[in-house]
Design an enzyme around this catalytic site. Sequence first.
Site, PDB file in Angstrom:
ATOM      1  N   TRP A 149      20.912   9.592 -42.635  1.00 60.78           N
ATOM      2  CA  TRP A 149      20.858  10.268 -43.939  1.00 60.78           C
ATOM      3  C   TRP A 149      21.330  11.713 -43.901  1.00 60.78           C
ATOM      4  O   TRP A 149      21.499  12.338 -44.944  1.00 60.78           O
ATOM      5  CB  TRP A 149      19.441  10.223 -44.505  1.00 60.78           C
ATOM      6  CG  TRP A 149      18.337  10.613 -43.569  1.00 60.78           C
ATOM      7  CD1 TRP A 149      17.471   9.779 -42.935  1.00 60.78           C
ATOM      8  CD2 TRP A 149      17.956  11.939 -43.163  1.00 60.78           C
ATOM      9  NE1 TRP A 149      16.582  10.494 -42.152  1.00 60.78           N
ATOM     10  CE2 TRP A 149      16.859  11.824 -42.281  1.00 60.78           C
ATOM     11  CE3 TRP A 149      18.443  13.219 -43.461  1.00 60.78           C
ATOM     12  CZ2 TRP A 149      16.239  12.929 -41.695  1.00 60.78           C
ATOM     13  CZ3 TRP A 149      17.834  14.332 -42.868  1.00 60.78           C
ATOM     14  CH2 TRP A 149      16.738  14.171 -42.010  1.00 60.78           C
ATOM     15  N   ASN A 150      21.578  12.275 -42.725  1.00 59.93           N
ATOM     16  CA  ASN A 150      21.898  13.709 -42.691  1.00 59.93           C
ATOM     17  C   ASN A 150      23.348  14.012 -43.056  1.00 59.93           C
ATOM     18  O   ASN A 150      23.634  15.051 -43.648  1.00 59.93           O
ATOM     19  CB  ASN A 150      21.543  14.313 -41.330  1.00 59.93           C
ATOM     20  CG  ASN A 150      22.246  13.643 -40.177  1.00 59.93           C
ATOM     21  OD1 ASN A 150      22.653  12.484 -40.257  1.00 59.93           O
ATOM     22  ND2 ASN A 150      22.398  14.372 -39.076  1.00 59.93           N
ATOM     23  N   GLY A 226      21.721   7.381 -35.725  1.00 59.90           N
ATOM     24  CA  GLY A 226      20.360   7.493 -36.227  1.00 59.90           C
ATOM     25  C   GLY A 226      19.403   7.889 -35.120  1.00 59.90           C
ATOM     26  O   GLY A 226      19.797   8.475 -34.105  1.00 59.90           O
ATOM     27  N   GLU A 248      24.814   6.442 -31.465  1.00 65.05           N
ATOM     28  CA  GLU A 248      24.730   7.904 -31.373  1.00 65.05           C
ATOM     29  C   GLU A 248      23.366   8.280 -31.909  1.00 65.05           C
ATOM     30  O   GLU A 248      23.104   8.181 -33.107  1.00 65.05           O
ATOM     31  CB  GLU A 248      25.856   8.559 -32.173  1.00 65.05           C
ATOM     32  CG  GLU A 248      26.075  10.024 -31.809  1.00 65.05           C
ATOM     33  CD  GLU A 248      25.365  10.973 -32.742  1.00 65.05           C
ATOM     34  OE1 GLU A 248      24.334  11.533 -32.316  1.00 65.05           O
ATOM     35  OE2 GLU A 248      25.825  11.167 -33.875  1.00 65.05           O
ATOM     36  N   LEU A 249      22.469   8.708 -31.014  1.00 67.86           N
ATOM     37  CA  LEU A 249      21.046   8.812 -31.338  1.00 67.86           C
ATOM     38  C   LEU A 249      20.576  10.271 -31.316  1.00 67.86           C
ATOM     39  O   LEU A 249      21.357  11.180 -31.498  1.00 67.86           O
ATOM     40  CB  LEU A 249      20.250   7.934 -30.366  1.00 67.86           C
ATOM     41  CG  LEU A 249      20.747   6.477 -30.268  1.00 67.86           C
ATOM     42  CD1 LEU A 249      19.953   5.703 -29.236  1.00 67.86           C
ATOM     43  CD2 LEU A 249      20.699   5.797 -31.625  1.00 67.86           C
ATOM     44  N   GLU A 382      12.361  15.576 -30.736  1.00 64.80           N
ATOM     45  CA  GLU A 382      13.346  16.124 -31.661  1.00 64.80           C
ATOM     46  C   GLU A 382      12.651  16.585 -32.936  1.00 64.80           C
ATOM     47  O   GLU A 382      11.886  15.852 -33.551  1.00 64.80           O
ATOM     48  CB  GLU A 382      14.406  15.066 -31.986  1.00 64.80           C
ATOM     49  CG  GLU A 382      15.546  15.585 -32.831  1.00 64.80           C
ATOM     50  CD  GLU A 382      16.622  14.540 -33.079  1.00 64.80           C
ATOM     51  OE1 GLU A 382      17.807  14.910 -33.187  1.00 64.80           O
ATOM     52  OE2 GLU A 382      16.280  13.348 -33.165  1.00 64.80           O
TER      53      GLU A 382
END
Length: 479
Positions: A149-150, A226, A248-249, A382
């Site tokens: 969502w970013n 995500g 890609e986490l 994070e």
Amino acid sequence: MERRDIFIGGEWINPSGAGRIEVENPANEQIIASVPDCGADLALEALEAARKAQTSWAAMPAIARAKVVHALAASVQKNSEALATSLVAEQGKPIGQARGEVQAAANFLTYAAENARRIEGDIMPSDNPDEEIMIRRVPRGVVVGLTAWNYPLALAARKLGPALVAGNSFVLMSHEITPLSGLNLARLAQQVGVPAGVFNVITGRGAIAGRAMVESPLSDMITMTGSTRAGREIYRSAADRLKVISLELGGKAPFIVMEDADLDKAVEAAIVARFTNCGQVCTCNERMYLHRDIADRFMQKFIQRIGKLRIGDPMDDPDLGPKVSGVEIDKIEALVEQAIAAGAKAILPGGRLREGSFSKGHWMSPTVLELDRNDNPIIRSEVFGPVVPFMRVDSFEDALTKANDSDYGLSAYLFTRDIQRMMRVSRELNFAEIYFNRANGEQVQGYHAGWNQSGIGGEDGKYGFDNYLKKQTMYVNWS
């Protein structure tokens, strides 16, 4: 409130049996749209449409596919202001940053299209007479894109462009918080002539529609951006069918500032790398390690610079807009409380804003924490928000040890004038993407990937493009 449909097989569909997901404007909590809450049946319908279209799409010359993607990039540019305004409404980033995201989406598509003449193979001699060995790069088939969502528009374009140019068909499902950007991209794709079924967009929840697409035999590759938690779930779900996956986490980027650094440059980079998009960037400055000799001077400049940041209506283009949701603020507040309970000191308290012009929406002011232990919860997890912890370090080796003491391995920063330190970091720091003497922001010709719990596979450049192709070996005997 706008009611939006999903896009399958070149048609806009309003599924009668599906529920609806409401889309909230994080700046004022108004419901701006609703989208279908697709179940497994609609997810599989989208995959079937993609499977049906893929063979003829792959049969087209790569340069012809690229022409379509070039047209889509041009349409994104032409409609940039409408796309940016929609992005602000659903995600909350300041309008200037939203315009930057739209430009990034166009750049991803353009670069992907330029790769059409770079799909190369090999011919090599055989051990047998009258025979050659040919290795071709061919499409994987049906690619499923799951995005965070970013950066919902840029992440969709980042995956869509190379997938289509390589000859794959594509099914996109953006995060349920920010589904509108993907639907807007589908509308432009339809207008520029992307063939029916080559690009499909559904909306829904990862645990239902997303899982169905990951587990289905109709999908050949899963590319996802995500959280690490979601990445693990996808990894497990894809395992039974040995799916090709690219994940890609999360990240926990160390920001190292040595005693010989240009402090003004480092402070400005630390601000940009922490507070862009309200800290909702996977490559953000998540933890600062400051050499003891310059720590006080750095922090004085850093706190002063934070005091100049403007928070407000994202359409007024402030420095910080709202967080994407109240739930996300709750997570950050809990993490800050845990950090303080474990010994962190609030140098700048910050926190949730609730009064005056901030009485509606999801607002946070910056928080700065000083720590003396590297096992504090806020160093391990994070944050993904406007909170930054820092520690003092005694030496370069101390900084390296603390930076590497992490489950993540996405991005890192080093500020120093010492080239030997830079070269040591390139060898000894266990992160896939390192920024020397500058803020974050990868480029389309680079390679964006994570190590360890930050993912597998990657995006961008020639290496990212190659992920969307598989190799086929042919033994050609003409005796």
